[in-house]
Design a protein around this motif. Structure first.
Motif, PDB file in Angstrom:
ATOM      1  N   ALA A 145      95.038  24.652 119.369  1.00  0.00           N
ATOM      2  CA  ALA A 145      96.476  24.395 119.433  1.00  0.00           C
ATOM      3  C   ALA A 145      97.115  24.508 118.056  1.00  0.00           C
ATOM      4  N   ALA A 146      96.287  24.470 117.008  1.00  0.00           N
ATOM      5  CA  ALA A 146      96.783  24.587 115.642  1.00  0.00           C
ATOM      6  C   ALA A 146      95.636  24.985 114.720  1.00  0.00           C
ATOM      7  N   PHE A 147      95.989  25.610 113.610  1.00  0.00           N
ATOM      8  CA  PHE A 147      94.999  26.027 112.610  1.00  0.00           C
ATOM      9  C   PHE A 147      95.433  25.445 111.277  1.00  0.00           C
ATOM     10  N   ILE A 148      94.533  24.701 110.624  1.00  0.00           N
ATOM     11  CA  ILE A 148      94.880  24.017 109.378  1.00  0.00           C
ATOM     12  C   ILE A 148      94.056  24.587 108.223  1.00  0.00           C
ATOM     13  N   HIS A 178     100.881  33.408 117.422  1.00  0.00           N
ATOM     14  CA  HIS A 178     101.610  32.173 117.754  1.00  0.00           C
ATOM     15  C   HIS A 178     100.728  30.921 117.738  1.00  0.00           C
ATOM     16  N   ILE A 179      99.807  30.853 116.784  1.00  0.00           N
ATOM     17  CA  ILE A 179      99.052  29.621 116.563  1.00  0.00           C
ATOM     18  C   ILE A 179      99.733  28.878 115.419  1.00  0.00           C
ATOM     19  N   PRO A 180     100.241  27.664 115.657  1.00  0.00           N
ATOM     20  CA  PRO A 180     100.922  26.909 114.604  1.00  0.00           C
ATOM     21  C   PRO A 180      99.990  26.646 113.422  1.00  0.00           C
ATOM     22  N   LEU A 181     100.546  26.728 112.211  1.00  0.00           N
ATOM     23  CA  LEU A 181      99.747  26.586 111.000  1.00  0.00           C
ATOM     24  C   LEU A 181     100.182  25.386 110.168  1.00  0.00           C
ATOM     25  N   ALA A 182      99.178  24.769 109.523  1.00  0.00           N
ATOM     26  CA  ALA A 182      99.445  23.683 108.580  1.00  0.00           C
ATOM     27  C   ALA A 182      98.599  23.905 107.333  1.00  0.00           C
ATOM     28  N   TYR A 217     105.231  30.699 106.912  1.00  0.00           N
ATOM     29  CA  TYR A 217     104.270  30.732 108.009  1.00  0.00           C
ATOM     30  C   TYR A 217     103.787  29.339 108.419  1.00  0.00           C
ATOM     31  N   PHE A 218     104.042  28.335 107.596  1.00  0.00           N
ATOM     32  CA  PHE A 218     103.495  27.003 107.845  1.00  0.00           C
ATOM     33  C   PHE A 218     104.533  26.042 108.404  1.00  0.00           C
ATOM     34  N   GLN A 219     104.151  25.358 109.476  1.00  0.00           N
ATOM     35  CA  GLN A 219     105.030  24.351 110.064  1.00  0.00           C
ATOM     36  C   GLN A 219     104.871  22.998 109.382  1.00  0.00           C
ATOM     37  N   SER A 220     103.758  22.821 108.688  1.00  0.00           N
ATOM     38  CA  SER A 220     103.516  21.581 107.944  1.00  0.00           C
ATOM     39  C   SER A 220     102.756  21.919 106.673  1.00  0.00           C
ATOM     40  N   VAL A 221     103.188  21.352 105.543  1.00  0.00           N
ATOM     41  CA  VAL A 221     102.436  21.457 104.292  1.00  0.00           C
ATOM     42  C   VAL A 221     102.304  20.048 103.728  1.00  0.00           C
ATOM     43  N   LEU A 222     101.095  19.687 103.328  1.00  0.00           N
ATOM     44  CA  LEU A 222     100.846  18.314 102.901  1.00  0.00           C
ATOM     45  C   LEU A 222      99.892  18.299 101.714  1.00  0.00           C
ATOM     46  N   SER A 223     100.302  17.611 100.652  1.00  0.00           N
ATOM     47  CA  SER A 223      99.473  17.459  99.457  1.00  0.00           C
ATOM     48  C   SER A 223      98.804  16.092  99.461  1.00  0.00           C
ATOM     49  N   GLY A 224      97.509  16.090  99.220  1.00  0.00           N
ATOM     50  CA  GLY A 224      96.768  14.838  99.165  1.00  0.00           C
ATOM     51  C   GLY A 224      97.193  13.957  98.007  1.00  0.00           C
ATOM     52  N   SER A 225      97.900  14.536  97.014  1.00  0.00           N
ATOM     53  CA  SER A 225      98.354  13.733  95.875  1.00  0.00           C
ATOM     54  C   SER A 225      99.400  12.707  96.297  1.00  0.00           C
ATOM     55  N   THR A 226      99.955  12.870  97.494  1.00  0.00           N
ATOM     56  CA  THR A 226     100.958  11.922  97.998  1.00  0.00           C
ATOM     57  C   THR A 226     100.327  10.831  98.858  1.00  0.00           C
ATOM     58  N   LEU A 227      98.997  10.885  99.029  1.00  0.00           N
ATOM     59  CA  LEU A 227      98.300   9.941  99.895  1.00  0.00           C
ATOM     60  C   LEU A 227      97.411   9.007  99.072  1.00  0.00           C
ATOM     61  N   PRO A 228      97.122   7.806  99.590  1.00  0.00           N
ATOM     62  CA  PRO A 228      96.289   6.848  98.851  1.00  0.00           C
ATOM     63  C   PRO A 228      94.865   7.329  98.611  1.00  0.00           C
ATOM     64  N   LYS A 229      94.299   8.083  99.573  1.00  0.00           N
ATOM     65  CA  LYS A 229      92.924   8.550  99.451  1.00  0.00           C
ATOM     66  C   LYS A 229      92.862  10.056  99.677  1.00  0.00           C
TER      67      LYS A 229
END
Length: 217
Positions: free
Chosen positions: A4-7, A104-108, A130-142
């Motif tokens: 359903a998605a490819f990360i 049409h595979i949603p990407l993150a 091309y990406f529906q979500s982008v997330l940096s681990g630098s914004t997360l506690p771990k």
């Protein structure tokens, strides 16, 4: 079942970053007057700059140096090289991203890299659209191998973790994906060192081995 998605991870998967990281680590040690042999970089593959600099500072008994100063210098130096066009994509990465989008595979994107670096790569390679979500681990506690970054990516895409497929090139990344309950493809990236990818559901040596319209969980 089709995913359903490819990360995507980023370093070593989209950007051929290890040589740039090695260069900036060595430059940082030189800038702060810390002796470091290039051949010893292999011992820090898959580990953070914080780990390396902390060990070198302790080994050299340089109590006058602050770890955060070295990390900040290295980050800014690395970012400047990307902005100057020094970064190159992993062979086949951009083609794979476009091909997944076409079927049409949603990407993150889920990367441990600093957010400014993530943004610079997305814009330098012209792949942000091309990406529906982008997330940096630098914004997360771990960071990875903690699975939070992958669970949040699935949540952002509105899909369950069990329906996601992840592409990773390091042991910590594969571990994070599996802890999140996702299917993981391990990629033997050319400059990522001898990573243990044994937890991955599938291992590839080239990104061209991943055929978007034939992917199944």
């Amino acid at each position: 079942m089709r995913p359903a998605a490819f990360i995507f991870d980023m370093d070593g998967v989209i950007i051929d970053s290890e040589l740039l990281h090695s260069r900036t680590k060595l430059d940082t040690c030189h800038h702060f007057g810390l002796p470091f042999d290039e051949k010893d970089l292999i011992h820090y593959m898959g580990r953070t700059s914080d780990d390396m600099f902390a060990e070198v500072i302790a080994r050299e008994h340089r109590d006058d140096l602050r770890l955060e100063d070295l990390v900040s210098y290295k980050r800014e130096h690395y970012l400047s090289l990307i902005l100057q066009g020094e970064a190159k994509p992993i062979p086949g990465a951009i083609d794979l991203i476009r091909a997944l989008h076409q079927v049409h595979i949603p990407l993150a994107l889920a990367t441990s890299s600093w957010q400014k670096v993530m943004d610079a790569v997305l814009d330098s390679f012209a792949i942000r659209l091309y990406f529906q979500s982008v997330l940096s681990g630098s914004t997360l506690p771990k960071s990875k191998p903690d699975p939070t970054i992958y669970r949040l990516s699935a949540e952002r895409l509105g899909v369950s973790p069990q329906t996601c497929m992840v592409l990773e090139d390091t042991k910590s990344g594969v571990t994070a994906a599996k802890r999140a309950g996702m299917y993981c493809i391990g990629f033997r990236s050319p400059h990522s060192g001898g990573q243990d990818l044994s937890l991955a559901d599938r291992i590839v040596d080239k990104l061209s081995e991943i055929v978007p319209d034939k992917l199944t969980l």
